[in-house]
Motif scaffolding. Structure first.
Motif, PDB file in Angstrom:
ATOM      1  N   GLY A   9       0.832  -1.202   0.000  1.00 27.62           N
ATOM      2  CA  GLY A   9       0.000   0.000   0.000  1.00 27.62           C
ATOM      3  C   GLY A   9       0.866   1.251   0.000  1.00 27.62           C
ATOM      4  O   GLY A   9       2.008   1.232  -0.468  1.00 27.62           O
ATOM      5  N   TYR A  10       0.338   2.354   0.519  1.00 29.26           N
ATOM      6  CA  TYR A  10       1.053   3.629   0.517  1.00 29.26           C
ATOM      7  C   TYR A  10       2.409   3.496   1.209  1.00 29.26           C
ATOM      8  O   TYR A  10       3.414   4.022   0.741  1.00 29.26           O
ATOM      9  N   VAL A  11       2.447   2.770   2.333  1.00 27.33           N
ATOM     10  CA  VAL A  11       3.708   2.646   3.074  1.00 27.33           C
ATOM     11  C   VAL A  11       4.577   1.513   2.530  1.00 27.33           C
ATOM     12  O   VAL A  11       5.770   1.694   2.277  1.00 27.33           O
ATOM     13  N   ASP A  30       1.528  -8.857  -1.485  1.00 22.84           N
ATOM     14  CA  ASP A  30       0.206  -8.361  -1.078  1.00 22.84           C
ATOM     15  C   ASP A  30      -0.836  -9.429  -1.391  1.00 22.84           C
ATOM     16  O   ASP A  30      -0.723 -10.148  -2.386  1.00 22.84           O
ATOM     17  N   LYS A  35      -3.935  -5.753  -7.289  1.00 24.13           N
ATOM     18  CA  LYS A  35      -2.852  -4.791  -7.042  1.00 24.13           C
ATOM     19  C   LYS A  35      -1.519  -5.343  -7.556  1.00 24.13           C
ATOM     20  O   LYS A  35      -0.758  -4.646  -8.236  1.00 24.13           O
ATOM     21  N   THR A  86      -3.811  -0.850   9.485  1.00 26.10           N
ATOM     22  CA  THR A  86      -4.302  -0.985  10.868  1.00 26.10           C
ATOM     23  C   THR A  86      -5.444   0.020  11.047  1.00 26.10           C
ATOM     24  O   THR A  86      -5.313   0.992  11.794  1.00 26.10           O
ATOM     25  N   THR A 122       1.575   1.099  11.896  1.00 25.26           N
ATOM     26  CA  THR A 122       1.365   1.821  13.155  1.00 25.26           C
ATOM     27  C   THR A 122       0.507   0.935  14.058  1.00 25.26           C
ATOM     28  O   THR A 122      -0.644   0.645  13.723  1.00 25.26           O
ATOM     29  N   GLU A 151       6.811   4.120  10.722  1.00 23.91           N
ATOM     30  CA  GLU A 151       7.082   4.917   9.532  1.00 23.91           C
ATOM     31  C   GLU A 151       6.477   6.318   9.700  1.00 23.91           C
ATOM     32  O   GLU A 151       5.352   6.453  10.146  1.00 23.91           O
ATOM     33  N   GLU A 155       2.030  11.259   2.843  1.00 26.33           N
ATOM     34  CA  GLU A 155       1.612  11.051   1.462  1.00 26.33           C
ATOM     35  C   GLU A 155       1.860  12.341   0.685  1.00 26.33           C
ATOM     36  O   GLU A 155       1.784  13.435   1.223  1.00 26.33           O
ATOM     37  N   SER A 262      -5.241   9.093   6.293  1.00 25.24           N
ATOM     38  CA  SER A 262      -5.267   7.702   6.748  1.00 25.24           C
ATOM     39  C   SER A 262      -4.623   7.551   8.118  1.00 25.24           C
ATOM     40  O   SER A 262      -4.627   6.453   8.674  1.00 25.24           O
ATOM     41  N   LYS A 266      -7.346   8.160  12.710  1.00 25.39           N
ATOM     42  CA  LYS A 266      -7.374   6.831  13.340  1.00 25.39           C
ATOM     43  C   LYS A 266      -6.345   6.709  14.467  1.00 25.39           C
ATOM     44  O   LYS A 266      -6.604   6.059  15.476  1.00 25.39           O
ATOM     45  N   ARG A 331      -9.120   8.761   2.314  1.00 22.09           N
ATOM     46  CA  ARG A 331      -9.465   8.266   3.648  1.00 22.09           C
ATOM     47  C   ARG A 331      -9.649   9.430   4.632  1.00 22.09           C
ATOM     48  O   ARG A 331      -8.769  10.271   4.782  1.00 22.09           O
TER      49      ARG A 331
HETATM   50  P1  NAD Z   1      -2.864   0.530   2.690  1.00 25.08           P
HETATM   51  O1  NAD Z   1      -4.277   0.171   2.992  1.00 25.08           O
HETATM   52  O2  NAD Z   1      -2.560   1.484   1.594  1.00 25.08           O
HETATM   53  O3  NAD Z   1      -2.028  -0.809   2.386  1.00 25.08           O
HETATM   54  C1  NAD Z   1      -2.109  -1.960   3.150  1.00 25.08           C
HETATM   55  C2  NAD Z   1      -1.911  -3.156   2.213  1.00 25.08           C
HETATM   56  O4  NAD Z   1      -1.750  -4.350   2.984  1.00 25.08           O
HETATM   57  C3  NAD Z   1      -3.094  -3.414   1.274  1.00 25.08           C
HETATM   58  O5  NAD Z   1      -2.651  -3.401  -0.068  1.00 25.08           O
HETATM   59  C4  NAD Z   1      -3.604  -4.815   1.689  1.00 25.08           C
HETATM   60  O6  NAD Z   1      -4.110  -5.560   0.608  1.00 25.08           O
HETATM   61  C5  NAD Z   1      -2.338  -5.429   2.256  1.00 25.08           C
HETATM   62  N1  NAD Z   1      -2.542  -6.567   3.160  1.00 25.08           N
HETATM   63  C6  NAD Z   1      -3.431  -6.721   4.158  1.00 25.08           C
HETATM   64  N2  NAD Z   1      -3.263  -7.920   4.768  1.00 25.08           N
HETATM   65  C7  NAD Z   1      -2.234  -8.545   4.151  1.00 25.08           C
HETATM   66  C8  NAD Z   1      -1.563  -9.802   4.334  1.00 25.08           C
HETATM   67  N3  NAD Z   1      -1.920 -10.634   5.302  1.00 25.08           N
HETATM   68  N4  NAD Z   1      -0.567 -10.110   3.498  1.00 25.08           N
HETATM   69  C9  NAD Z   1      -0.183  -9.257   2.512  1.00 25.08           C
HETATM   70  N5  NAD Z   1      -0.765  -8.049   2.301  1.00 25.08           N
HETATM   71  C10 NAD Z   1      -1.771  -7.695   3.112  1.00 25.08           C
HETATM   72  O7  NAD Z   1      -2.261   1.052   4.077  1.00 25.08           O
HETATM   73  P2  NAD Z   1      -1.080   2.118   4.286  1.00 25.08           P
HETATM   74  O8  NAD Z   1      -1.615   3.492   4.172  1.00 25.08           O
HETATM   75  O9  NAD Z   1       0.108   1.714   3.495  1.00 25.08           O
HETATM   76  O10 NAD Z   1      -0.769   1.895   5.838  1.00 25.08           O
HETATM   77  C11 NAD Z   1      -0.088   0.756   6.303  1.00 25.08           C
HETATM   78  C12 NAD Z   1       0.341   0.996   7.747  1.00 25.08           C
HETATM   79  O11 NAD Z   1       1.290   2.058   7.792  1.00 25.08           O
HETATM   80  C13 NAD Z   1      -0.792   1.417   8.683  1.00 25.08           C
HETATM   81  O12 NAD Z   1      -0.555   0.872   9.951  1.00 25.08           O
HETATM   82  C14 NAD Z   1      -0.659   2.920   8.733  1.00 25.08           C
HETATM   83  O13 NAD Z   1      -1.174   3.475   9.930  1.00 25.08           O
HETATM   84  C15 NAD Z   1       0.842   3.098   8.661  1.00 25.08           C
HETATM   85  N6  NAD Z   1       1.279   4.385   8.116  1.00 25.08           N
HETATM   86  C16 NAD Z   1       0.644   4.919   7.029  1.00 25.08           C
HETATM   87  C17 NAD Z   1       1.103   6.122   6.485  1.00 25.08           C
HETATM   88  C18 NAD Z   1       0.424   6.753   5.291  1.00 25.08           C
HETATM   89  O14 NAD Z   1       0.722   7.911   5.001  1.00 25.08           O
HETATM   90  N7  NAD Z   1      -0.449   6.079   4.585  1.00 25.08           N
HETATM   91  C19 NAD Z   1       2.215   6.762   7.054  1.00 25.08           C
HETATM   92  C20 NAD Z   1       2.843   6.164   8.147  1.00 25.08           C
HETATM   93  C21 NAD Z   1       2.375   4.972   8.669  1.00 25.08           C
END
Ligand code: NAD
Ligand code: UDX
Length: 435
Positions: A9-11, A30, A35, A86, A122, A151, A155, A262, A266, A331
């Motif tokens: 995902g984004y991270v 993933d 994706k 999360t 997180t 992290e 974004e 995002s 939360k 989000r």
């Molecule tokens: P996201 O929803 O964009 O990506 C999460 C990915 O994980 C999805 O593609 C999903 O399909 C995949 N996934 C779920 N279960 C799985 C499994 N068992 N095996 C393989 N893949 C699986 O989420 P995100 O925004 O990247 O956030 C991820 C984490 O990083 C969160 O805890 C978030 O709080 C934290 N975070 C996010 C940001 C941000 O800017 N988005 C910044 C810092 C920290």
């Protein structure tokens, strides 16, 4: 060195790609087959400036791979990162850890030689120890350590934030795991970004405390912006005057429609739940959440007042839908709270966003119309609401916009324009915290 990044995902996708750019062999795994298929075909599932080029380069140079399979990848990895979502758990505000724990169980089944499992998601305090327990219970013979590496990327600026961070936090309790993590982050350390080593619990809490503190700055200035409006002060001047004090700092004091995204919504909620579970008060963060909700409600009133006290039967052109510019992420975007409330009271919404319209269509009421062109969006509108400060809304052709509109209300929720300039251009201009 070999790294597996679970969650693209984004991270996960940004971190995995940046590690590959540092010269490490990375496989992003993933469960979302669509994706992974897209990534394998050279298509990037999210909008993040610079990411497409960097993914392509690292794939072409043979360091970045994508897969839906953990099985063939975990056994060969030195480090396995968990970067799954999360989200807020339905009903109670707690962080939902089901994806993290499912990943931990899955990793455990495929571990071979010594591996470090790293929480990048997180997660509430105690999660790393739960991950450790799950792995041990699932595979009692596994040779592994668990670490926490939260992290901090934003974004829209994710690549530079990742490659040139203010700090890297590693919660780690064995020398072997610490050595591997320091080796992985060596290129970042070379540019003198400090790597801070802590225990697992502190690393987990640093992430929540940082996000809650930044959210506090935003809610603070948003509350001050109401006071500015009441007393005739200018929130820009107040924020600048405060921020020049080195102890306060100028960043994250920009008044607006309330924070979204995002993380802040939360993570502030999750921090309150963590404190409650431990019998500790978190009154400041609770207030931050309340003030943020109140700020969105205040924006609805501001738009209503600009329309003469009622939005019924009025057409509102909305510029920007995402929670911030340079992302397609919707989000918890303020638009998701503000626009349905206006529609409920009888407004017609015409919307424009450079990247967020596809996702917005899934989340906003079906009556919203979407336009690829700014002129078509503002045509016959009674009011324009500037919701997100994308660069292409910073230099609008004001004369043109005014001519296309039926009314002249311009509600600038990001304070992009100067009041005198807008009045001169013939607008009834409203902004946040500037009288
Ligand atoms: P996201 O929803 O964009 O990506 C999460 C990915 O994980 C999805 O593609 C999903 O399909 C995949 N996934 C779920 N279960 C799985 C499994 N068992 N095996 C393989 N893949 C699986 O989420 P995100 O925004 O990247 O956030 C991820 C984490 O990083 C969160 O805890 C978030 O709080 C934290 N975070 C996010 C940001 C941000 O800017 N988005 C910044 C810092 C920290
Ligand atoms: C945030 C944190 O900044 C980042 O460190 C963490 O890893 C993830 O969460 P992000 O949500 O991508 O990053 O964007 P950010 O730039 O922090 O903005 C969050 C929200 O706050 C946006 O809605 C933004 O418009 C708003 N904001 C930000 C303000 O209203 N005023 C400000 O001064 C700054």
């Amino acid at each position: 060195m070999k790294v597996v990044m679970i969650g693209a995902g984004y991270v996960g996708l940004v971190s995995g790609t940046c590690f590959a750019e540092f010269g490490v062999n990375v496989t992003c795994v993933d469960v979302d087959e669509a994706k992974i298929k897209k990534l394998e075909n050279g298509l990037i599932p999210i909008y993040e400036p610079g990411l497409t080029e960097l993914v392509k380069k690292n794939v072409a140079e043979g360091r970045l791979h994508f897969s839906t399979e953990l099985k063939d990848n975990v056994g060969k990895a030195d480090l396995v990162f968990i970067a799954v979502g999360t989200p807020t758990r339905r009903g109670d505000g707690h962080a939902d850890l089901k994806y993290v724990y499912a990943a931990a169980e899955e990793i455990a089944k495929h571990l071979q030689d010594y591996t470090v499992i790293v929480d990048k998601s997180t997660v509430p305090v105690g999660t790393a120890r739960n991950v450790e327990r799950i792995i041990r219970e699932t595979n009692p013979n596994a040779d592994f350590d668990v670490a926490s590496n939260p992290e901090f990327l934003r974004e829209g600026a994710a690549l530079s934030d990742f490659m040139r961070p203010d700090r890297v936090v590693i919660g780690v309790e064995s020398d072997r795991a610490e050595k591997l993590l320091r080796e992985l982050y060596r290129p970042i350390n070379l540019i003198e970004a400090p790597i801070m080593k802590t225990d697992l619990e502190s690393a987990e809490l640093i992430k929540y405390a940082s996000n809650a503190f930044l959210a506090t700055k935003i809610s603070f200035i948003n509350e001050i912006s109401s006071l500015c409006e009441a007393v005739g002060a200018d929130v820009h001047a107040v924020a600048k005057g405060m921020g020049l004090d080195g102890r306060i700092g100028r960043k994250f004091l920009h008044a607006g429609p309330g924070y979204g995204g995002s993380c802040f919504p939360k993570d502030t909620q999750a921090l309150v739940r963590i404190a409650q579970e431990h019998g500790v008060s978190s009154r400041i963060v609770e207030s931050v959440i309340e003030v943020n909700a109140a700020q969105k409600a205040r924006m609805i009133k501001k738009i209503r007042n600009a329309l003469g006290g009622s939005e019924a039967g009025k057409t509102i052109a909305v510029l920007g839908l995402t929670f911030k510019p340079e992302t397609d992420d919707m989000r918890d975007a303020p638009a998701l709270a503000i626009l349905p409330a206006l529609i409920d009271k009888g407004a017609t919404i015409k919307a424009h966003d450079p990247q967020g319209m596809e996702e917005a269509k899934e989340l906003l009421p079906a009556s919203v119309s979407y336009h690829d062109d700014i002129n078509a969006t503002v045509e016959n509108a009674d009011a324009v609401v500037l919701m997100t400060e994308w660069n292409n809304y910073r230099g609008l052709n004001l004369k043109n916009i005014r001519q296309q509109m039926a009314g002249n209300a311009f509600i600038d929720l990001r304070n992009v324009y100067e009041p005198e300039q807008m009045e001169k251009a013939g607008f009834d201009y409203h902004c946040v915290g500037r009288a």
